[in-house]
Write a protein that holds these residues in place. Structure first.
Motif, PDB file in Angstrom:
ATOM      1  N   HIS A 161     -11.115 -21.747  12.442  1.00  0.00           N
ATOM      2  CA  HIS A 161     -12.914 -20.683  12.534  1.00  0.00           C
ATOM      3  C   HIS A 161     -13.398 -20.887  11.080  1.00  0.00           C
ATOM      4  CE1 HIS A 161     -12.322 -20.356  16.875  1.00  0.00           C
ATOM      5  NE2 HIS A 161     -11.081 -20.067  16.542  1.00  0.00           N
ATOM      6  N   LEU A 162     -14.419 -20.965  11.022  1.00  0.00           N
ATOM      7  CA  LEU A 162     -15.409 -21.460   9.824  1.00  0.00           C
ATOM      8  C   LEU A 162     -17.102 -20.172  10.233  1.00  0.00           C
ATOM      9  CD1 LEU A 162     -15.547 -25.147   9.361  1.00  0.00           C
ATOM     10  CD2 LEU A 162     -13.448 -23.257   8.603  1.00  0.00           C
ATOM     11  N   GLU A 163     -16.799 -20.012   9.042  1.00  0.00           N
ATOM     12  CA  GLU A 163     -18.225 -18.862   8.852  1.00  0.00           C
ATOM     13  C   GLU A 163     -19.310 -19.699   8.040  1.00  0.00           C
ATOM     14  OE1 GLU A 163     -19.145 -14.698   6.304  1.00  0.00           O
ATOM     15  OE2 GLU A 163     -17.353 -15.621   6.643  1.00  0.00           O
ATOM     16  N   LEU A 164     -20.169 -19.773   8.823  1.00  0.00           N
ATOM     17  CA  LEU A 164     -21.435 -20.616   8.291  1.00  0.00           C
ATOM     18  C   LEU A 164     -22.741 -20.027   6.792  1.00  0.00           C
ATOM     19  CD1 LEU A 164     -23.213 -22.867   8.034  1.00  0.00           C
ATOM     20  CD2 LEU A 164     -24.384 -21.275   9.312  1.00  0.00           C
ATOM     21  N   LEU A 165     -22.354 -20.110   5.560  1.00  0.00           N
ATOM     22  CA  LEU A 165     -22.571 -19.326   4.578  1.00  0.00           C
ATOM     23  C   LEU A 165     -24.060 -19.734   4.651  1.00  0.00           C
ATOM     24  CD1 LEU A 165     -19.719 -19.133   2.453  1.00  0.00           C
ATOM     25  CD2 LEU A 165     -20.619 -17.533   4.116  1.00  0.00           C
ATOM     26  N   SER A 166     -24.541 -21.500   4.447  1.00  0.00           N
ATOM     27  CA  SER A 166     -26.004 -21.049   4.317  1.00  0.00           C
ATOM     28  C   SER A 166     -26.610 -22.605   5.260  1.00  0.00           C
ATOM     29  CB  SER A 166     -26.731 -21.445   2.861  1.00  0.00           C
ATOM     30  OG  SER A 166     -25.450 -22.604   2.329  1.00  0.00           O
ATOM     31  N   THR A 167     -27.540 -23.166   4.820  1.00  0.00           N
ATOM     32  CA  THR A 167     -28.026 -23.822   5.346  1.00  0.00           C
ATOM     33  C   THR A 167     -29.384 -24.504   4.683  1.00  0.00           C
ATOM     34  OG1 THR A 167     -29.513 -23.732   6.974  1.00  0.00           O
ATOM     35  CG2 THR A 167     -27.135 -23.882   8.055  1.00  0.00           C
ATOM     36  N   GLN A 168     -29.560 -26.198   4.334  1.00  0.00           N
ATOM     37  CA  GLN A 168     -30.723 -26.483   3.406  1.00  0.00           C
ATOM     38  C   GLN A 168     -31.007 -27.233   5.136  1.00  0.00           C
ATOM     39  OE1 GLN A 168     -29.229 -27.305  -0.312  1.00  0.00           O
ATOM     40  NE2 GLN A 168     -31.079 -28.949  -0.449  1.00  0.00           N
ATOM     41  N   ARG A 169     -31.911 -28.032   4.196  1.00  0.00           N
ATOM     42  CA  ARG A 169     -32.737 -29.511   5.416  1.00  0.00           C
ATOM     43  C   ARG A 169     -33.489 -30.215   4.380  1.00  0.00           C
ATOM     44  NH1 ARG A 169     -37.245 -31.309   7.377  1.00  0.00           N
ATOM     45  NH2 ARG A 169     -36.580 -32.206   9.728  1.00  0.00           N
ATOM     46  N   PHE A 170     -33.534 -31.266   3.823  1.00  0.00           N
ATOM     47  CA  PHE A 170     -33.686 -31.899   2.795  1.00  0.00           C
ATOM     48  C   PHE A 170     -35.176 -32.981   3.744  1.00  0.00           C
ATOM     49  CE2 PHE A 170     -29.107 -33.513   1.262  1.00  0.00           C
ATOM     50  CZ  PHE A 170     -29.159 -31.921   0.736  1.00  0.00           C
ATOM     51  N   LYS A 171     -35.819 -33.017   3.331  1.00  0.00           N
ATOM     52  CA  LYS A 171     -37.431 -33.771   3.510  1.00  0.00           C
ATOM     53  C   LYS A 171     -37.099 -34.676   4.828  1.00  0.00           C
ATOM     54  CE  LYS A 171     -39.864 -32.985  -0.291  1.00  0.00           C
ATOM     55  NZ  LYS A 171     -39.615 -34.070  -1.765  1.00  0.00           N
ATOM     56  N   SER A 172     -35.809 -35.988   4.821  1.00  0.00           N
ATOM     57  CA  SER A 172     -35.467 -36.388   5.711  1.00  0.00           C
ATOM     58  C   SER A 172     -34.946 -36.474   7.078  1.00  0.00           C
ATOM     59  CB  SER A 172     -34.416 -37.737   4.873  1.00  0.00           C
ATOM     60  OG  SER A 172     -32.739 -36.591   4.733  1.00  0.00           O
ATOM     61  N   GLY A 173     -34.892 -35.201   6.877  1.00  0.00           N
ATOM     62  CA  GLY A 173     -33.617 -34.702   8.335  1.00  0.00           C
ATOM     63  C   GLY A 173     -32.826 -34.667   8.519  1.00  0.00           C
ATOM     64  N   VAL A 174     -31.595 -34.846   7.227  1.00  0.00           N
ATOM     65  CA  VAL A 174     -30.283 -34.665   6.869  1.00  0.00           C
ATOM     66  C   VAL A 174     -30.052 -32.919   6.841  1.00  0.00           C
ATOM     67  CG1 VAL A 174     -28.757 -34.924   4.602  1.00  0.00           C
ATOM     68  CG2 VAL A 174     -29.633 -36.308   5.811  1.00  0.00           C
ATOM     69  N   GLN A 175     -29.081 -32.166   6.994  1.00  0.00           N
ATOM     70  CA  GLN A 175     -28.888 -30.959   7.303  1.00  0.00           C
ATOM     71  C   GLN A 175     -27.274 -30.353   6.073  1.00  0.00           C
ATOM     72  OE1 GLN A 175     -30.110 -27.915   8.964  1.00  0.00           O
ATOM     73  NE2 GLN A 175     -31.587 -29.770   9.700  1.00  0.00           N
ATOM     74  N   ALA A 176     -27.532 -29.838   5.482  1.00  0.00           N
ATOM     75  CA  ALA A 176     -26.755 -29.855   3.978  1.00  0.00           C
ATOM     76  C   ALA A 176     -26.547 -28.185   4.980  1.00  0.00           C
ATOM     77  CB  ALA A 176     -26.698 -29.599   2.678  1.00  0.00           C
ATOM     78  N   LEU A 177     -24.656 -28.508   5.235  1.00  0.00           N
ATOM     79  CA  LEU A 177     -24.496 -26.551   5.446  1.00  0.00           C
ATOM     80  C   LEU A 177     -22.958 -26.300   4.486  1.00  0.00           C
ATOM     81  CD1 LEU A 177     -23.135 -28.184   9.725  1.00  0.00           C
ATOM     82  CD2 LEU A 177     -26.087 -26.854   8.667  1.00  0.00           C
ATOM     83  N   HIS A 178     -22.988 -25.175   4.435  1.00  0.00           N
ATOM     84  CA  HIS A 178     -22.298 -24.665   3.805  1.00  0.00           C
ATOM     85  C   HIS A 178     -20.993 -23.201   4.278  1.00  0.00           C
ATOM     86  CE1 HIS A 178     -21.077 -22.489  -0.523  1.00  0.00           C
ATOM     87  NE2 HIS A 178     -20.396 -22.906   0.253  1.00  0.00           N
ATOM     88  N   PHE A 179     -19.788 -23.483   4.647  1.00  0.00           N
ATOM     89  CA  PHE A 179     -19.532 -22.843   5.468  1.00  0.00           C
ATOM     90  C   PHE A 179     -17.792 -22.148   4.058  1.00  0.00           C
ATOM     91  CE2 PHE A 179     -19.928 -26.109   8.856  1.00  0.00           C
ATOM     92  CZ  PHE A 179     -21.100 -25.137   9.605  1.00  0.00           C
ATOM     93  N   ARG A 180     -17.103 -21.642   4.932  1.00  0.00           N
ATOM     94  CA  ARG A 180     -16.336 -20.884   4.156  1.00  0.00           C
ATOM     95  C   ARG A 180     -14.846 -20.895   5.284  1.00  0.00           C
ATOM     96  NH1 ARG A 180     -17.912 -16.336   1.282  1.00  0.00           N
ATOM     97  NH2 ARG A 180     -18.508 -14.910   2.965  1.00  0.00           N
TER      98      ARG A 180
END
Length: 184
Positions: A161-180
């Motif tokens: 089980h992870l906790e979502l810390l942040s998301t970042q959307r790129f212009k291309s539609g790519v999503q960067a997800l940061h979990f701990r």
């Protein structure tokens, strides 16, 4: 003690296929900044050999695109640790072989690397996850359905089980997800 962060690009269906992603300057800049914030890189032999076969030449190529060249130069300068049972010679600059018991060796590496270690090797990450050594996850999801290839953490013995810390959307539609890893 530094954190061990697993980072990787995946397709929407969770496949690990570096030929299927949307690779642009924004993505290279994202990974370069993340790597520069870390104290070291950690690879398994397969991933190391993919990197070793491509990036040193890009680091020296004055005609390479800016973002690719900057990524390559940062990687060239970074301490790189490799876990391998079949290879002992690592001529790429700043490369050190991880020796001994995996849990003990990676725990010691985390302890001595205050800025943390970034691991980008899927098979190695699965082993490290089984040992409970990964602290954070940087998963970059590409809006592509691959339908083929290995998937993240295939065969893991129990759910995490992870906790979502942040998301970042790129212009291309790519999503960067940061979990701990979730406490408890």
């Amino acid at each position: 003690m530094g954190l061990l962060t697993f980072g990787l690009n995946v397709t929407l269906d969770g496949c690990i296929d570096h030929t299927q992603g949307i690779v642009d300057d924004e993505l290279h800049d994202y990974w370069r900044l993340l790597m520069e914030q870390s104290g070291a890189m950690l690879f398994g032999r397969n991933t190391y050999e993919l990197m070793e076969g491509a990036w040193p030449a890009v680091a020296r190529d004055e005609k390479a695109p800016r973002a690719m060249r900057e990524w390559a130069q940062s990687l060239e300068a970074k301490a790189k640790y490799v876990v391998s049972g079949s290879r002992s010679d690592f001529p790429w600059q700043n490369t050190i072989k991880v020796e001994g018991d995996l849990r003990e060796a990676i725990s010691a590496l985390k302890a001595k690397t205050e800025r943390g270690v970034l691991v980008g090797a899927p098979k190695l990450a699965a082993s490290l996850e089984e040992l409970g050594l990964i602290d954070e996850y940087r998963i970059v999801v590409h809006p592509v359905i691959s339908g083929r290839g290995p998937t993240l953490f295939h065969g893991l013995s129990s759910p995490r089980h992870l906790e979502l810390l942040s998301t970042q959307r790129f212009k291309s539609g790519v999503q960067a997800l940061h979990f701990r890893r979730k406490a408890g």
